[in-house]
Structure formats: C-alpha cells, structure tokens
Design a protein around this motif. Structure first.
Motif, PDB file in Angstrom:
ATOM      1  N   ALA A  57     -79.509  15.161 -59.092  1.00 44.55           N
ATOM      2  CA  ALA A  57     -80.141  13.390 -59.381  1.00 44.55           C
ATOM      3  C   ALA A  57     -79.987  13.014 -58.337  1.00 44.55           C
ATOM      4  N   ARG A  61     -82.802  10.766 -56.016  1.00 39.12           N
ATOM      5  CA  ARG A  61     -82.684   9.338 -55.247  1.00 39.12           C
ATOM      6  C   ARG A  61     -82.465   8.958 -53.947  1.00 39.12           C
ATOM      7  N   THR A  89     -87.261  12.986 -65.302  1.00 40.23           N
ATOM      8  CA  THR A  89     -87.344  14.531 -64.911  1.00 40.23           C
ATOM      9  C   THR A  89     -88.106  14.884 -65.576  1.00 40.23           C
ATOM     10  N   HIS A 185     -85.453  16.354 -70.678  1.00 39.09           N
ATOM     11  CA  HIS A 185     -86.048  16.338 -69.880  1.00 39.09           C
ATOM     12  C   HIS A 185     -87.960  15.907 -71.562  1.00 39.09           C
ATOM     13  N   TRP A 244     -89.525  16.116 -60.522  1.00 38.27           N
ATOM     14  CA  TRP A 244     -89.327  14.624 -61.025  1.00 38.27           C
ATOM     15  C   TRP A 244     -90.631  13.482 -60.433  1.00 38.27           C
TER      16      TRP A 244
END
Length: 296
Positions: A57, A61, A89, A185, A244
């Motif tokens: 992650a 990001r 996600t 998710h 994502w």
C-alpha cells in the motif's frame, strides 16, 4: 462464512459485492450514496481464479502522490489536496479467452521498382531522376495462431481506457479462487455478460490477426488485405484482478486514478488549469515574436 450481498449504484451503475455490514455506504467507484439492493443476478458465473494484491500500500500511495504532482497542467490545489485518503482496493472482473485460429488471407503485394524520369533542375537543365513505382501482384496464404488469455474487462465501474493502460494483469500468476483473498476488499460483479465479452474478444483478436497476416505478405507494401479467421477450441475463464482506485471530484466532474495491484502500473485522468494553459500560450507567442524580430 458471512453471506455477501450485491448492491448497485444508481449513479454510475457499478455492481458491488459487500459484506452486509457495509451495505448502505457510498459507492466505491463514484462516491454516490445512492445504492440499492441488486436482485437481477441469477446464477452468476463464479470466478475461477484471481490475481492477489502484491504491491504494498505505501508504494501505491507514494506513486499516486508523485502522479498527482507530476502533471504541470493540473491545478496547484489538486496536488495539495488529501486525495490519497480516499484510496481503496477493488477486485475487478475480467474474462480471459483462449482460441486456436486458422486464418487464410489474400492481398495485393506491392513491389517497388524505379524508373528514370526527365526533370528540369534549378538552372532549367534537363536531368534524369529516379522515381519509385509499385508493381502490384496477387498474394495469398494462411497462418495459424493461438490466443492465450485474451483479456476483456467485465466492469462498468472503472474507466476502461485507464484499465487498458495498466494492463497486463499477469494471468500466468493466477491462483484458484478463494474468498479468503477478498477480505478487506470490495468485489465488483461483472456487468459485461459472457456472450458480449466473447464477442468483444473476437473484435480484439481481429486486428491482431490482420497484423500477423500483413507480416506474411511478400514484397515491400500491400493493399486490400482480407482475412478469413476460423476459430476452434475456444474456452474462457472468469477471473478477478486487483486494482487500487482513487476517485475524486473537481468542479462538476469526477476523475479516476487507478493502479494495477499486482504490477504497480498506474494511469489516471486529471483536470486542466485554464490559467496554466493561458500563460503557456502567451509565453509561446512572446517567444515567437522575439524570434521573428531577431530574424528580421
């Protein structure tokens, strides 16, 4: 196992599969709160396999922050906004098609040749120069080809143009479908049904076959290429792939930034700053005027 329920967004029409405790939240694709129970799914085709999330992650990001800052034409305040906080996600539905193809073709093959043609030079003298001509001859042949996991997105929730930019999703690394992978998710149910996906796969295969056949035409160029593919051993898989998704509003429009959850490939759309475009045009005009003045 907790029973999962399907809801549909009344704004973007995406269909999501939620845990019951999450039903009623905003749409994961466009942010709309208008979610209703989706009861039209009858005997859906169960995913055969999926590609698990692999990229951490923090890498996604950081990559999206850099992406937002890297576009000079985007408004300044876009890079300063805390958009990454809305990153989520998703497992996106895909169809993957296999097929063997026997493809006869015919075309006109062009062969270059040169002839001497009289021409007057700058002093008015007659000189000979070489001009290229093309001799056309009929040509034909046949190729065989195997398509392996030709991908067709089954989603309406994610911008298809962006999805194509973050492909491929490496299907050789698919693992058997297991709901344990889905924990935490959101899962989108396919909205492109198998019949339509199969038709789309043939449309995708056709230009690829044209390229393969074109490479077989002898000579230097070609025209009037016609192909006649015959498909056999056609099979399909329904798979889930990791994505994502960042969705944000700017003005009256919605924008998406997506990343491949397995490879990290990223693509997105962003608004343009009218002021930055204006100042760029003014700068170009000033430079042109300076060049014209200097050359005069």
């Amino acid at each position: 196992n907790t029973e999962r329920r399907s809801v549909q967004c009344q704004s973007c029409r995406a269909v999501m599969v939620f845990d019951p405790s999450r039903v009623g939240q905003n749409c994961e694709f466009c942010g709309s709160p208008a979610l209703v129970a989706y009861s039209e799914i009858k005997a859906p085709i169960r995913p055969e396999s999926l590609l698990p999330f692999k990229v951490p992650a923090d890498r996604i990001r950081d990559g999206m922050r850099r992406w937002l800052r890297s576009h000079w034409f985007a408004p300044h305040r876009l890079a300063r906004a805390s958009l990454i906080d809305t990153l989520r996600t998703l497992y996106i539905p895909y169809w993957a098609f296999d097929a063997n193809v026997r493809c006869p073709w015919e075309a006109e093959a062009g062969h270059y040749y040169y002839v001497s043609v009289p021409h007057r030079d700058s002093q008015g003298r007659t000189v000979m120069r070489q001009e290229r001509r093309i001799r056309w001859e009929p040509a034909s042949g046949e190729i065989t080809h195997t398509f392996d996991d030709e991908p067709v997105p089954g989603t309406h929730g994610v911008d298809l143009g962006l999805l194509r930019q973050i492909e491929p999703f490496p299907t050789q690394d698919l693992v058997p479908y297991d709901t344990a992978f889905l924990s935490g998710h959101v899962v989108e149910h396919y909205q492109v049904v198998l019949f339509d996906a199969a038709s789309a796969s043939l449309q995708q295969m056709h230009p690829k076959l044209e390229q393969l056949c074109a490479a077989e035409v002898p000579g230097d160029t070609y025209r009037n290429l016609a192909i006649h593919p015959v498909y056999s051993n056609q099979t399909f898989k329904h798979v889930l792939v990791p994505v994502w998704l960042l969705t944000y509003d700017y003005g009256a429009k919605k924008y998406q930034v997506v990343a491949n959850g397995y490879t990290g490939a990223m693509a997105g759309r962003y608004p343009y700053s009218a002021w930055k475009i204006f100042f760029l045009i003014v700068t170009i005009l000033i430079v042109l005027l300076i060049v014209m003045y200097a050359s005069g």
